[in-house]
Design a protein around this motif. Structure first.
Motif, PDB file in Angstrom:
ATOM      1  N   LEU A   1     -36.055  -6.615  -5.927  1.00 25.50           N
ATOM      2  CA  LEU A   1     -36.599  -5.331  -6.367  1.00 25.50           C
ATOM      3  C   LEU A   1     -35.896  -4.165  -5.697  1.00 25.50           C
ATOM      4  CD1 LEU A   1     -40.422  -6.089  -6.138  1.00 25.50           C
ATOM      5  CD2 LEU A   1     -38.960  -6.208  -8.164  1.00 25.50           C
ATOM      6  N   ASP A   2     -35.591  -3.147  -6.481  1.00 20.20           N
ATOM      7  CA  ASP A   2     -35.182  -1.851  -5.960  1.00 20.20           C
ATOM      8  C   ASP A   2     -36.462  -1.026  -5.958  1.00 20.20           C
ATOM      9  OD1 ASP A   2     -34.462   0.814  -5.667  1.00 20.20           O
ATOM     10  OD2 ASP A   2     -32.708   0.666  -6.967  1.00 20.20           O
ATOM     11  N   LEU A   3     -37.108  -0.941  -4.803  1.00 15.67           N
ATOM     12  CA  LEU A   3     -38.410  -0.281  -4.695  1.00 15.67           C
ATOM     13  C   LEU A   3     -38.340   1.219  -4.930  1.00 15.67           C
ATOM     14  CD1 LEU A   3     -39.702  -2.162  -1.523  1.00 15.67           C
ATOM     15  CD2 LEU A   3     -40.298  -2.616  -3.915  1.00 15.67           C
ATOM     16  N   ILE A   4     -37.228   1.828  -4.619  1.00 15.74           N
ATOM     17  CA  ILE A   4     -37.101   3.282  -4.755  1.00 15.74           C
ATOM     18  C   ILE A   4     -36.916   3.679  -6.214  1.00 15.74           C
ATOM     19  CG2 ILE A   4     -35.663   5.277  -4.157  1.00 15.74           C
ATOM     20  CD1 ILE A   4     -35.193   3.652  -1.448  1.00 15.74           C
ATOM     21  N   ASN A   5     -35.974   3.019  -6.898  1.00 16.84           N
ATOM     22  CA  ASN A   5     -35.694   3.360  -8.297  1.00 16.84           C
ATOM     23  C   ASN A   5     -36.504   2.552  -9.297  1.00 16.84           C
ATOM     24  OD1 ASN A   5     -33.579   5.318  -7.712  1.00 16.84           O
ATOM     25  ND2 ASN A   5     -32.452   3.547  -6.951  1.00 16.84           N
ATOM     26  N   LYS A   6     -37.290   1.594  -8.787  1.00 20.08           N
ATOM     27  CA  LYS A   6     -38.170   0.765  -9.616  1.00 20.08           C
ATOM     28  C   LYS A   6     -37.400  -0.065 -10.641  1.00 20.08           C
ATOM     29  CE  LYS A   6     -42.338   3.374  -9.004  1.00 20.08           C
ATOM     30  NZ  LYS A   6     -42.639   4.074  -8.060  1.00 20.08           N
ATOM     31  N   TYR A   7     -36.459  -0.866 -10.114  1.00 20.93           N
ATOM     32  CA  TYR A   7     -35.701  -1.805 -10.920  1.00 20.93           C
ATOM     33  C   TYR A   7     -35.946  -3.228 -10.451  1.00 20.93           C
ATOM     34  CZ  TYR A   7     -32.955   1.928 -13.064  1.00 20.93           C
ATOM     35  OH  TYR A   7     -32.562   3.038 -13.775  1.00 20.93           O
ATOM     36  N   VAL A   8     -35.882  -4.171 -11.399  1.00 19.87           N
ATOM     37  CA  VAL A   8     -36.027  -5.597 -11.121  1.00 19.87           C
ATOM     38  C   VAL A   8     -34.702  -6.271 -11.491  1.00 19.87           C
ATOM     39  CG1 VAL A   8     -37.318  -7.706 -11.634  1.00 19.87           C
ATOM     40  CG2 VAL A   8     -38.478  -5.482 -11.751  1.00 19.87           C
ATOM     41  N   TYR A   9     -34.091  -6.931 -10.517  1.00 18.44           N
ATOM     42  CA  TYR A   9     -32.861  -7.691 -10.730  1.00 18.44           C
ATOM     43  C   TYR A   9     -33.209  -9.172 -10.716  1.00 18.44           C
ATOM     44  CZ  TYR A   9     -30.330  -3.422  -9.558  1.00 18.44           C
ATOM     45  OH  TYR A   9     -29.849  -2.145  -9.545  1.00 18.44           O
ATOM     46  N   TRP A  10     -32.548  -9.968 -11.552  1.00 18.26           N
ATOM     47  CA  TRP A  10     -32.749 -11.410 -11.507  1.00 18.26           C
ATOM     48  C   TRP A  10     -31.450 -12.100 -11.877  1.00 18.26           C
ATOM     49  CZ3 TRP A  10     -33.901  -8.587 -15.747  1.00 18.26           C
ATOM     50  CH2 TRP A  10     -33.492  -9.072 -16.987  1.00 18.26           C
ATOM     51  N   LEU A  11     -31.327 -13.353 -11.443  1.00 13.45           N
ATOM     52  CA  LEU A  11     -30.197 -14.155 -11.879  1.00 13.45           C
ATOM     53  C   LEU A  11     -30.700 -15.321 -12.711  1.00 13.45           C
ATOM     54  CD1 LEU A  11     -29.537 -16.937  -9.957  1.00 13.45           C
ATOM     55  CD2 LEU A  11     -29.059 -15.137  -8.337  1.00 13.45           C
ATOM     56  N   ASP A  12     -29.977 -15.592 -13.767  1.00 17.82           N
ATOM     57  CA  ASP A  12     -30.302 -16.671 -14.690  1.00 17.82           C
ATOM     58  C   ASP A  12     -29.155 -17.675 -14.614  1.00 17.82           C
ATOM     59  OD1 ASP A  12     -30.496 -18.293 -17.081  1.00 17.82           O
ATOM     60  OD2 ASP A  12     -31.852 -16.778 -17.920  1.00 17.82           O
ATOM     61  N   ILE A  13     -29.400 -18.826 -13.964  1.00 17.66           N
ATOM     62  CA  ILE A  13     -28.302 -19.766 -13.745  1.00 17.66           C
ATOM     63  C   ILE A  13     -27.921 -20.526 -15.014  1.00 17.66           C
ATOM     64  CG2 ILE A  13     -28.659 -19.979 -11.268  1.00 17.66           C
ATOM     65  CD1 ILE A  13     -30.030 -22.680 -11.824  1.00 17.66           C
ATOM     66  N   TYR A  14     -28.801 -20.594 -16.003  1.00 20.71           N
ATOM     67  CA  TYR A  14     -28.457 -21.256 -17.260  1.00 20.71           C
ATOM     68  C   TYR A  14     -27.557 -20.349 -18.112  1.00 20.71           C
ATOM     69  CZ  TYR A  14     -28.808 -23.832 -21.609  1.00 20.71           C
ATOM     70  OH  TYR A  14     -28.500 -24.527 -22.758  1.00 20.71           O
ATOM     71  N   LEU A  15     -27.945 -19.090 -18.255  1.00 23.95           N
ATOM     72  CA  LEU A  15     -27.141 -18.138 -19.032  1.00 23.95           C
ATOM     73  C   LEU A  15     -25.978 -17.572 -18.227  1.00 23.95           C
ATOM     74  CD1 LEU A  15     -29.942 -16.176 -20.919  1.00 23.95           C
ATOM     75  CD2 LEU A  15     -28.493 -18.027 -21.783  1.00 23.95           C
ATOM     76  N   GLU A  16     -25.947 -17.877 -16.919  1.00 18.85           N
ATOM     77  CA  GLU A  16     -24.885 -17.430 -16.014  1.00 18.85           C
ATOM     78  C   GLU A  16     -24.771 -15.910 -15.996  1.00 18.85           C
ATOM     79  OE1 GLU A  16     -21.516 -19.677 -17.486  1.00 18.85           O
ATOM     80  OE2 GLU A  16     -22.243 -21.510 -16.530  1.00 18.85           O
ATOM     81  N   THR A  17     -25.932 -15.241 -15.771  1.00 16.07           N
ATOM     82  CA  THR A  17     -25.959 -13.781 -15.722  1.00 16.07           C
ATOM     83  C   THR A  17     -26.779 -13.276 -14.538  1.00 16.07           C
ATOM     84  OG1 THR A  17     -27.932 -13.682 -17.123  1.00 16.07           O
ATOM     85  CG2 THR A  17     -25.792 -13.512 -18.236  1.00 16.07           C
ATOM     86  N   VAL A  18     -26.438 -12.077 -14.096  1.00 20.05           N
ATOM     87  CA  VAL A  18     -27.287 -11.291 -13.205  1.00 20.05           C
ATOM     88  C   VAL A  18     -27.626 -10.045 -14.010  1.00 20.05           C
ATOM     89  CG1 VAL A  18     -27.483 -10.038 -11.032  1.00 20.05           C
ATOM     90  CG2 VAL A  18     -26.167 -12.169 -11.112  1.00 20.05           C
ATOM     91  N   GLU A  19     -28.935  -9.786 -14.182  1.00 24.26           N
ATOM     92  CA  GLU A  19     -29.364  -8.681 -15.033  1.00 24.26           C
ATOM     93  C   GLU A  19     -30.376  -7.792 -14.320  1.00 24.26           C
ATOM     94  OE1 GLU A  19     -29.754  -9.464 -19.338  1.00 24.26           O
ATOM     95  OE2 GLU A  19     -29.707 -11.591 -18.746  1.00 24.26           O
ATOM     96  N   VAL A  20     -30.684  -6.660 -14.944  1.00 28.04           N
ATOM     97  CA  VAL A  20     -31.621  -5.693 -14.377  1.00 28.04           C
ATOM     98  C   VAL A  20     -32.425  -5.031 -15.494  1.00 28.04           C
ATOM     99  CG1 VAL A  20     -29.893  -3.819 -14.385  1.00 28.04           C
ATOM    100  CG2 VAL A  20     -31.846  -3.713 -12.805  1.00 28.04           C
TER     101      VAL A  20
END
Length: 179
Positions: free
Chosen positions: A39-58
């Protein structure tokens, strides 16, 4: 709020109040195996990684403004995720190195160090900790958190709370005592 991933029957990123109420899906499409969240608590963003789709997203806290930070086979070997300032930090489980990824330009990836064995990463820095204000679960004059006999959980805001009981007890009709 509490943020979490689930890749059971239908993969998703979710959020709820700290007492488990108001559960909301914030990502439920084009997602397969979300295994780490930051979590980016200041800007209120959620980041996650998906190992099946091979992505890091927000996405933002409401699930809007979705963007891919990086993608490719190297994501398959990542575990753990933390965010601090302009970077995401993760661990490459294949070669046990700590990686730093520019969260605005996912192509800027640097290996910082190697570890013996790690599956998770956290950044501890004073600036990442939000100031604690008076809240509903503060200890009362009798030593009870939020006036609850056993467990006090922050609810929909820092001013609201829900009392719960330890295993084997039930909540009394007053909503605070445990029997």
């Amino acid at each position: 709020k509490l943020f979490f991933t689930d890749y059971g029957n239908a993969a998703k990123v979710e959020r709820c109040d700290m007492d488990g109420m108001n559960r909301t899906w914030i990502v439920d499409s084009k997602i397969e195996q979300p295994t780490a969240l930051a979590l980016d608590l200041i800007n209120k963003y959620v980041y996650w990684l998906d190992i099946y789709l091979e992505t890091v997203e927000v996405v933002d806290y409401q699930g809007r403004r979705r963007q891919t930070i990086t993608k490719g086979r190297q994501v398959r070997h990542l575990c753990g995720l933390a965010v601090f300032e302009n970077y995401l930090y993760t661990i490459n489980s294949d070669n046990l190195s700590i990686l730093r990824i520019n969260r605005y330009n996912g192509t800027d990836v640097q290996a910082l160090a190697r570890l013996e064995d790690a599956k998770e990463i956290r950044v501890y820095q004073k600036r990442t900790q939000t100031a604690v204000r008076s809240h509903a679960c503060e200890v009362d004059p009798y030593g009870m958190p939020g006036g609850c006999a056993h467990i006090c959980l922050i609810s929909s805001s820092y001013k609201a709370r829900t009392c719960r009981c330890r295993t084997g007890f039930i909540l009394g009709s007053d909503g605070r005592s445990c029997k």
